[in-house]
Scaffold this motif. Sequence first.
Motif, PDB file in Angstrom:
ATOM      1  N   ALA A   1      17.739 -71.726 -15.607  1.00 41.99           N
ATOM      2  CA  ALA A   1      18.323 -70.527 -15.726  1.00 41.99           C
ATOM      3  C   ALA A   1      19.716 -70.541 -16.119  1.00 41.99           C
ATOM      4  O   ALA A   1      20.169 -69.807 -17.112  1.00 41.99           O
ATOM      5  CB  ALA A   1      18.385 -69.911 -14.067  1.00 41.99           C
ATOM      6  N   VAL A   2      20.621 -71.454 -15.915  1.00 42.47           N
ATOM      7  CA  VAL A   2      21.972 -71.698 -16.170  1.00 42.47           C
ATOM      8  C   VAL A   2      22.074 -72.312 -17.624  1.00 42.47           C
ATOM      9  O   VAL A   2      22.671 -72.051 -18.501  1.00 42.47           O
ATOM     10  CB  VAL A   2      22.911 -72.565 -15.219  1.00 42.47           C
ATOM     11  CG1 VAL A   2      22.984 -71.836 -13.818  1.00 42.47           C
ATOM     12  CG2 VAL A   2      22.260 -73.926 -15.208  1.00 42.47           C
ATOM     13  N   MET A   3      20.751 -73.079 -18.105  1.00 47.64           N
ATOM     14  CA  MET A   3      20.917 -73.697 -19.265  1.00 47.64           C
ATOM     15  C   MET A   3      20.502 -72.667 -20.284  1.00 47.64           C
ATOM     16  O   MET A   3      20.746 -72.523 -21.297  1.00 47.64           O
ATOM     17  CB  MET A   3      20.156 -74.996 -19.326  1.00 47.64           C
ATOM     18  CG  MET A   3      20.806 -76.133 -18.735  1.00 47.64           C
ATOM     19  SD  MET A   3      19.859 -77.640 -18.820  1.00 47.64           S
ATOM     20  CE  MET A   3      18.747 -77.721 -17.676  1.00 47.64           C
ATOM     21  N   LEU A   4      19.753 -71.859 -19.763  1.00 47.89           N
ATOM     22  CA  LEU A   4      19.057 -70.619 -20.698  1.00 47.89           C
ATOM     23  C   LEU A   4      20.416 -69.643 -20.922  1.00 47.89           C
ATOM     24  O   LEU A   4      20.397 -69.239 -21.807  1.00 47.89           O
ATOM     25  CB  LEU A   4      17.880 -69.893 -20.111  1.00 47.89           C
ATOM     26  CG  LEU A   4      17.326 -68.629 -20.828  1.00 47.89           C
ATOM     27  CD1 LEU A   4      17.067 -69.059 -22.322  1.00 47.89           C
ATOM     28  CD2 LEU A   4      16.157 -67.997 -19.982  1.00 47.89           C
ATOM     29  N   ALA A   5      20.806 -69.456 -19.885  1.00 44.46           N
ATOM     30  CA  ALA A   5      22.312 -68.664 -19.848  1.00 44.46           C
ATOM     31  C   ALA A   5      23.373 -68.960 -20.870  1.00 44.46           C
ATOM     32  O   ALA A   5      23.950 -68.376 -21.838  1.00 44.46           O
ATOM     33  CB  ALA A   5      22.895 -68.347 -18.408  1.00 44.46           C
ATOM     34  N   GLY A   6      23.377 -70.341 -21.082  1.00 43.09           N
ATOM     35  CA  GLY A   6      24.493 -70.884 -22.087  1.00 43.09           C
ATOM     36  C   GLY A   6      23.825 -70.711 -23.566  1.00 43.09           C
ATOM     37  O   GLY A   6      24.481 -70.359 -24.453  1.00 43.09           O
TER      38      GLY A   6
END
Length: 252
Positions: free
Chosen positions: A94-99
Motif C-alpha cells: 500500500a505505501v509503495m503504491l501510494a508513492g
Amino acid sequence: NPRSALLVLFAAIIITGLIAIVNMIVHFASGDAVSNMDVSVFNLMQEMRNTPADEIMIAITMMGDWLVISALAIAIVAWLVWHRSYRAALAAAAVMLAGKIFVPIMKTLIQRARPIELYQGAEGYSFPSGHATMAALTFGVLAVLVSHSMGRWGRAVVYASCGLVVIAIAYSRVYLGVHWLSDVLGGMLFGAVMAAVYGVVIEAVPPRRIRALGLMGASFIIFLLAGAFHVSTGFVRAEQFYGPSRQTIVLP
C-alpha cells in the motif's frame, strides 16, 4: 512499551516531514522562481562533470530506475507473503503504491520545469524526483522491516546501509542535471514520511515472521541482480540520454 521511543521518533518524522512537504508544495505551486541554491548546485554539478564520474553516476541512477526498484519492492512483498506476514505485506504494498501514485500527481499539479528537457508528459516535470521518492520509500520500508527486531546498533547499521543507497541515487539525479536539488530533497522527505508511517503500522507484527536477515540478504541480491541486468542492457542508451548539458542556468 519498550519500543515507545522509536514510535515517538517515527511520529516526529511524520509530522516534521509533512510540514516540510506542504511548505515546498505551496512554495512551488505559487509559481515562485527556482531558488539561488538550486541554480548554484546545478551549475556546480555541470562544471564538475567528467567522463569517469558520468559513467559511475549513470550506472547509479539506473539502479534507481522503476524496473530495478519494482523488482526490489516485489521481492520485499513476496518475502513477507511467503512467511505469512500478510498484514506487513499488505501495508508494504500500500505505501509503495501510494508513492508511485503521489509522484505523477504532484508533477502534474505543480508542473515545475526540469533544469533540462528530457521526458514527455507528467515525467517532463521536475518536482518531486521519482527516483529519490521511490528509492527512499522502498529502502525505508526495507530498513524498517529488517531492523524491527534489532537493538540500537543493529538498527543503526541497517538504516545507514539503506540510507547510503538512497543518497547515492538522489545525488546522481542532481549530478546528471535532471533534477533540482529541492526536487530530490522533496522526494526523499515523502519517502521518509511514508516509511515512518509503515513503521508505526507494523509495530504489532511479530518480528519472528519477518526473518530480518534473510529478508535483507534476499532483497539486496534481487536489487543487485536486477540492477546489473538493467545497467548491462541499457547503459549505452542511458549514456546518450544523460549526456552533459551545455546549458547554464542564470537567474535574472
